[in-house]
Design an enzyme around this catalytic site. Structure first.
Site, mmCIF file in Angstrom:
data_model
loop_
_atom_site.group_PDB
_atom_site.id
_atom_site.type_symbol
_atom_site.label_atom_id
_atom_site.label_comp_id
_atom_site.label_asym_id
_atom_site.label_seq_id
_atom_site.Cartn_x
_atom_site.Cartn_y
_atom_site.Cartn_z
ATOM 1 N N ARG A 109 -9.875 -12.572 0.766
ATOM 2 C CA ARG A 109 -11.000 -13.087 0.731
ATOM 3 C C ARG A 109 -10.522 -14.978 0.904
ATOM 4 O O ARG A 109 -10.843 -15.685 0.715
ATOM 5 C CB ARG A 109 -11.016 -12.918 -0.236
ATOM 6 N N LYS A 121 0.762 -1.601 -0.228
ATOM 7 C CA LYS A 121 -0.020 0.126 0.206
ATOM 8 C C LYS A 121 0.664 1.045 -0.096
ATOM 9 O O LYS A 121 1.864 1.213 0.926
ATOM 10 C CB LYS A 121 -0.965 0.540 0.721
#
Length: 445
Positions: free
Chosen positions: A303, A229
């Protein structure tokens, strides 16, 4: 919160007032120690909750709250007061607990005593317990990641669960390797700290064959991995374990109140960090259910860990319904902002029951779509699936459809709390109340 042992201080009473216009009919006014409603008493419980919390946080030291006056307003109009009363109790417990802080002079919160009729005492006591576990989740959410990592997370819940009649199972790194939980282990490869799968089981309804599994995303810090990020996007990533804190706290609340239900929390715990051994885009990992997943982006890690945990809940724990809670997609802040939690469901009946629970808890939720078309961009030429795609649009729905591939035919509800888990840099313990209500409802089905 004290029951019927009032402080020597002012008492807040609830009243209805006709001096406000129609535009104010659903607003809450706080006037000289009274909480006044407009022409209509609150049925928009989230808005009422926010107004009440704002009022309570401005109070100093000690305060009495007359809950009988509140109940009478609803009875006078033949409205159900129980949900409203739960919201008031939740607001009080929310304000009585100081969030995690390392300030040398932490803010002192208000102490609240409530005046209530004996017929409401059991409900108030029950929901005070729920509120306390909402606060537990909030405290964990706000704890910095250098203090709360997978092993420490497990220790906190092992200690908190003492004497509650729950069973705790911890799958350590060697267990995860033996189980071949390749997706969870893949995310963990960049971290020096080992992954954990924490299972908290509470079985208190022998007459029922139903088991509700609550699966939580527990990324104790998410740097994005090799797809790191940038800019400010790494700030607040300690909150990526919110789902795990929420589902585990919910099970302890159910156990503390001895609710007749069967429920299990599954928390997939790891850090997502870059490193010499971290997984990279183009890697292919094998999931617990045997499906292969090509890594398109290491920052779509939630996920992955959820997929293995969902399969485990279905295959090993024999769950008859699964609800997962996760800070999964940043798109939620654009879709629903901080007002609603986005909900995805593979089953209409499961959604109906969940929505009913959310209404009883006074928490706003909104169903979002799932469709086979959303899964097509996640097709891989080399594996069964890939974990993300550069194709634009419907990213939150696409993530939900990915998770549904690992449910083993069990009805799945996916709760994306990416925009509601923390607000203004403070954890909210969102959905603990809703999940509690859902598990309690299951006992009556």
């Amino acid at each position: 919160m004290k029951l019927n042992k009032l402080f020597d201080s002012k008492t807040v009473v609830f009243k209805k007032s006709d001096k406000y216009g129609k535009s104010d009919c659903c607003k809450t006014k706080c006037v000289e120690g009274q909480i006044e409603f407009g022409v209509k008493i609150p049925t928009d419980f989230p808005a009422f909750n926010r107004a009440l919390v704002t009022f309570l946080k401005t109070q100093k030291n000690q305060l009495n709250v007359d809950l009988d006056s509140f109940v009478e307003l609803y009875k006078a109009e033949n409205l159900c007061y129980k949900t409203a009363l739960k919201v008031v109790v939740a607001s009080i417990t929310f304000c009585e607990t100081t969030p995690f802080t390392m300030k040398t002079e932490p803010q002192k919160n208000v102490e609240v005593a409530v005046k209530c009729d004996s017929e409401h005492t059991s409900l108030i006591k029950e929901y005070e317990v729920v509120g306390n576990y909402v606060n537990m989740a909030r405290q964990l959410q706000d704890t910095p990641s250098d203090q709360l990592y997978p092993e420490e997370f497990v220790k906190r819940f092992e200690k908190a669960a003492t004497g509650l009649g729950v069973k705790i199972t911890v799958l350590k790194q060697a267990d995860l390797i033996k189980k071949k939980m390749g997706l969870l282990l893949g995310v963990n490869k960049g971290s020096e700290r080992e992954a954990r799968l924490l299972v908290i089981s509470y079985n208190n309804n022998k007459k029922s064959s139903e088991t509700l599994a609550l699966v939580g995303k527990g990324i104790t810090y998410d740097s994005g991995g090799m797809n790191i990020k940038t800019g400010d996007y790494m700030r607040g990533m300690k909150y990526d374990m919110s789902g795990a804190a929420i589902v585990c706290s919910t099970v302890l609340a159910l156990a503390k109140n001895k609710v007749k239900t069967n429920v299990v929390a599954v928390a997939a715990l790891t850090e997502n960090l870059p490193g010499p051994h971290a997984q990279r885009p183009d890697d292919i990992q094998t999931a617990y259910n045997g499906k292969t997943v090509e890594i398109d982006n290491t920052d779509a890690e939630g996920r992955l860990v959820l997929a293995d945990a969902i399969s485990y809940a279905a295959k090993d724990l024999k769950a008859t319904q699964i609800i997962d809670v996760a800070t999964l997609t940043g798109l939620m802040s654009y879709i629903l902002s901080t007002t609603y939690t986005g909900i995805f469901s593979t089953c209409d009946m499961a959604w109906d029951a969940f929505k009913k629970a959310a209404c009883c808890a006074g928490e706003p939720v909104w169903r979002l779509p799932m469709h086979p078309d959303y899964l097509k961009p996640l097709e891989s030429k080399l594996a069964d699936l890939q974990n993300s795609t550069s194709v634009k649009g419907a990213g939150s729905s696409r993530a939900a459809c990915f998770l549904a591939e690992f449910r083993e035919g069990v009805p799945l509800i996916h709760c994306d709390i990416a925009s509601t888990a923390s607000i203004q840099d403070l954890g909210q313990g969102v959905l603990v109340r809703t999940l509690y209500e859902r598990a309690a409802q299951q006992a009556k089905e």
